[in-house]
Design an enzyme around this catalytic site. Structure first.
Site: not given
Length: 337
Positions: A169, A198, A267, A293
């Site tokens: 991140q 993931y 994710d 995202c």
């Protein structure tokens, strides 16, 4: 070029403002809801039009003065011209709109966006491009035209030196908030056995391991899994089984052998987790926590999950990317009994 007077009423995923010309949506970059502008119609499509702001007739009260001299040309930021409170609100509203329009959820429970501790200097890494003259910078929006830059106001001073071999991140302080929020969501669901897909290098895995009995965590990146295994050994974490396999292969294997998990945590990258939807249908965990995202692929995937019994409990936007339209969300889906 056709010129029209337009009032900007909303923002869309992608960052542009939207006004309506006799009911036709017109998408105009660099605008803020509440702006009244003279708009040039660049191109008409079936169902919408693209426009450009020619003149500001009346600015929105939510406008802000951009800090970066390259804003408007550099493709990195889209929303420096809007105050931060409005950025947070519109990220919440965009997630809600995507869940309604794409996911077909009538009244999705989208919570207020969690603000970032920093709205400038938060990026822990950036990617600079170089041209044939050796100049370094970013590409202009939608092009490969280089804009030479000496500093990036959303990056910390050490960002250029960091080049991880696997995904991490970019907003480290907000990442701690993300980890805490995901762990709290999992703990609140009362799960004991968890499958995480993931998983990368274990960014979410390790905080989750503290609140559940057993975890299986998988990722297709060998370097990420090797790093996670080393971290687990270093900290003597013994309730995680790491697997280096693509998520679809993991799901198919587990379903074939009738493995059971209380909870699935995913994710995925921006293109979502459509590849594992059939595996979810076969495995049928009691709940799913989906970190996304991209609200468009999130909504698409949640719609598919809803088709075989999952209901949307809540979606929590968390702002990992101030000054941009990008949105991270933590969404909980529960299997109807």
């Amino acid at each position: 070029m056709e010129k029209v007077r337009l009032k900007i009423e909303k923002l869309i995923y992608g960052g542009s403002g939207t006004g309506f010309l006799e009911g036709l949506p017109v998408f105009v970059p660099m605008t803020v809801p509440g702006d009244e502008i003279e708009c040039g119609i660049v191109k008409r499509h079936r169902g919408y039009a693209e426009g450009v702001m020619l003149k500001m007739l009346g600015p929105s009260p939510n406008r802000a003065l951009p800090k970066c001299e390259h804003f408007g040309r550099c493709g990195g930021c889209q929303w420096q011209h809007m105050d931060y409170a409005s950025q947070l609100l519109w990220k919440q509203l965009i997630v809600e709109e995507q869940l309604k329009r794409i996911g077909k959820f009538e009244a999705p429970n989208v919570l207020p966006s969690i603000p970032s501790p920093k709205i400038w200097g938060y990026r822990s890494r950036i990617k600079l491009h170089k041209d044939g003259q050796g100049r370094a910078g970013f590409y202009a929006g939608g092009t490969h035209d280089l804009i030479e830059v000496k500093e990036c106001l959303i990056a910390d001073v050490e960002a250029i030196k960091r080049t991880p071999s696997f995904f991490t991140q970019i907003n480290q302080e907000q990442n701690e908030v993300l980890r805490t929020e995901v762990a709290a969501a999992v703990k609140g669901l009362g799960a004991e056995t968890v499958l995480e897909l993931y998983c990368g290098n274990g960014n979410l895995t390790f905080p989750l391991a503290k609140v559940v009995k057993n975890m299986t965590a998988a990722d297709s990146s060998r370097s990420a899994i090797d790093n996670a295994v080393k971290e687990a050994r270093k900290n003597r974490v013994k309730n995680i089984n790491f697997i280096c396999q693509p998520s679809k292969a993991v799901m198919n294997h587990l379903a074939r052998f009738h493995n059971k998990f209380d909870l699935l945590v995913v994710d995925p990258p921006r293109n979502g987790c459509k590849e594992i939807i059939e595996g979810i249908k076969r495995l049928r965990p009691e709940a799913i926590v989906y970190i996304s995202c991209n609200p468009s692929t999130l909504a698409r995937d949640l719609k598919d999950m809803g088709a075989f019994g999952y209901v949307l409990e809540s979606s929590q936007p968390i702002d990992m990317f101030p000054q941009t339209f990008h949105i991270e969300t933590i969404t909980k889906m529960i299997l109807k009994q």
